[in-house]
Design an enzyme around this catalytic site. Structure first.
Site, PDB file in Angstrom:
ATOM      1  N   ARG A   1       0.846  -1.259   0.044  1.00 15.70           N
ATOM      2  CA  ARG A   1      -0.130   0.199   0.056  1.00 15.70           C
ATOM      3  C   ARG A   1       0.948   1.261  -0.002  1.00 15.70           C
ATOM      4  NH1 ARG A   1      -3.845   0.159  -2.430  1.00 15.70           N
ATOM      5  NH2 ARG A   1      -2.656   2.062  -3.280  1.00 15.70           N
TER       6      ARG A   1
ATOM      7  N   LYS B   1       2.761  24.673  -3.026  1.00 19.60           N
ATOM      8  CA  LYS B   1       1.393  24.036  -2.693  1.00 19.60           C
ATOM      9  C   LYS B   1       1.367  22.578  -2.863  1.00 19.60           C
ATOM     10  CE  LYS B   1      -1.131  28.434  -3.672  1.00 19.60           C
ATOM     11  NZ  LYS B   1      -2.205  29.110  -4.800  1.00 19.60           N
TER      12      LYS B   1
ATOM     13  N   LYS C   1       5.951  38.277  -1.279  1.00 18.30           N
ATOM     14  CA  LYS C   1       4.314  38.186  -1.801  1.00 18.30           C
ATOM     15  C   LYS C   1       3.511  39.579  -0.870  1.00 18.30           C
ATOM     16  CE  LYS C   1       2.755  34.063  -1.571  1.00 18.30           C
ATOM     17  NZ  LYS C   1       2.727  33.772  -3.171  1.00 18.30           N
TER      18      LYS C   1
ATOM     19  N   GLU D   1       5.865  39.699  -5.949  1.00 18.77           N
ATOM     20  CA  GLU D   1       4.646  39.404  -6.640  1.00 18.77           C
ATOM     21  C   GLU D   1       3.727  40.713  -6.610  1.00 18.77           C
ATOM     22  OE1 GLU D   1       2.008  35.983  -4.846  1.00 18.77           O
ATOM     23  OE2 GLU D   1       1.052  37.881  -3.808  1.00 18.77           O
TER      24      GLU D   1
ATOM     25  N   ASP E   1       0.249  38.337 -10.500  1.00 19.11           N
ATOM     26  CA  ASP E   1      -0.539  37.427  -9.841  1.00 19.11           C
ATOM     27  C   ASP E   1      -2.086  37.989  -9.678  1.00 19.11           C
ATOM     28  OD1 ASP E   1      -1.088  35.412  -7.700  1.00 19.11           O
ATOM     29  OD2 ASP E   1      -1.525  36.950  -6.340  1.00 19.11           O
TER      30      ASP E   1
END
Length: 284
Positions: A101, A136, A168, A198, A219
Site C-alpha cells: 500500500r 502548494k 508576496k 509578487e 498575480d
C-alpha cells in the site's frame, strides 16, 4: 531521483510512511504467512499516463528487506498504457504484502502529478514559456511531488523558503511598500539570490521595476493587464504569471509574453494514476 538523494532526503520520509501503516505489526499478513516464502508480484498500470516514482516504489520494499528485488520494464517520465506490465517485484511474500500500500501510494500520487503536468506542459509546447510548480504541496511529500513535476515535463520553482526571495503581498504589507521590501531584501539576502516580487496591479509593476526586482510575478491579474505589464517591464526583469492556473485556462496565457507560468494545481489538484500490484504467487 538518484540513490544519494534518496538516502539523504527521502529514506526517513519513506520510513515514517511505513511506520504510519505498520505501527506494531501487519497482523493480517502475519496471520496467513507464518514464515518467509519467496514470492513474485506484477506491477500493472490500469490507466494511460506518465510514470514517476519507480525508485521510491522500489525503495519502500528494500527498506523493509534489502533482499527484495524489483525488475522494472519502464523508466520515470515514460508514457505507460492501460494494462501494461511495468515490472515485477520479487522477495519475501510478507514484505511484498506489507509494503504494497505504501509503495503504491507513492507511485500513484507521483505518476498522477507527472501525468497532469505533462498534459498542461503540452499546451505550452509552441511557446518558450516554462511551466513551474509552487510550494502548494502535501506536507512531507514535497521532494516526491516536485520530482514528479519534472518527470512530467515541468520545472521547479523554489523548493522551500530558504531557496530564494519571493516578496508576496503580506511581505510587502509588513515592509510598507514594494520599494522598501526590495531594498530590505537586497540588504539582507546574499547577492547571488534573485529577488522576485509578487504584484497585483500596474502601479505595483512600475514600482517593482524601479526598485530593481529580478523577477516580477503577475498575480491574479487580467490577461489584458498582464500584457500591459509585460510591455511596461520591457525585458528589465523576468516575468511570471500565477493565480488559479489550470489546464482548462492556461491557453489564454500563452500569448501574453511572460517567461514563466506557475501553477499550484500541478501538485494540489492532480488525480492519482491507477496502478496495482497483482498476481502475487510463490516461487521457488
Amino acid at each position: 531521483m538518484n540513490q544519494i538523494t534518496m538516502k539523504l532526503q527521502a529514506d526517513h520520509l519513506i520510513l515514517e510512511a511505513l511506520k504510519e501503516d505498520i505501527s506494531s505489526e501487519d497482523v493480517t499478513t502475519n496471520s496467513v504467512m507464518k514464515e518467509a516464502v519467496a514470492g513474485e508480484v506484477d506491477l500493472i498500470c490500469k490507466q494511460d499516463g506518465i510514470i514517476a516514482g519507480l525508485e521510491v516504489f522500489e525503495r519502500v520494499f528494500t527498506l523493509l528487506d534489502p533482499d527484495t528485488k524489483a525488475e522494472l520494464y519502464c523508466k520515470d517520465g515514460e508514457e505507460v498504457k492501460n494494462g501494461q506490465l511495468m515490472g515485477k517485484v520479487k522477495g519475501d511474500i510478507r514484505v511484498l504484502l506489507s509494503g504494497e500500500r505504501v509503495a503504491l501510494n507513492y507511485l500513484q500520487r507521483m505518476s498522477g502529478i507527472a501525468t497532469y503536468t505533462n498534459s498542461v506542459a503540452k499546451l505550452l509546447e509552441r511557446s518558450k514559456i516554462k511551466l513551474l510548480d509552487t510550494r502548494k504541496t502535501t506536507p512531507n511529500m514535497r521532494i516526491f511531488e516536485k520530482y514528479a513535476v519534472r518527470s512530467g515535463g515541468g520545472y521547479n520553482h523554489r523548493y522551500n523558503l530558504s531557496d530564494g526571495v519571493l516578496l508576496k503581498d503580506n511581505h510587502i504589507g509588513a515592509a510598507g511598500s514594494v520599494t522598501k521590501a526590495v531594498q530590505m531584501a537586497k540588504e539582507y539576502a546574499p547577492f547571488v539570490r534573485k529577488i522576485e516580487v509578487e504584484v497585483e496591479n500596474l502601479d505595483m509593476v512600475k514600482e517593482a521595476v524601479e526598485a530593481g526586482a529580478d523577477i516580477i510575478m503577475l498575480d491574479n491579474m487580467s490577461p489584458e493587464d498582464m500584457k500591459k505589464a509585460v510591455e511596461l517591464i520591457d525585458g528589465r526583469a523576468q516575468t511570471e504569471c500565477s493565480g488559479n492556473v489550470t489546464k482548462e485556462n492556461i491557453a489564454r496565457l500563452t500569448e501574453i509574453g511572460v517567461d514563466y507560468i506557475s501553477s499550484g494545481a500541478l501538485t494540489h489538484s492532480a488525480p492519482i494514476l491507477d496502478i496495482s500490484l497483482k498476481n502475487l504467487h510463490a516461487v521457488e
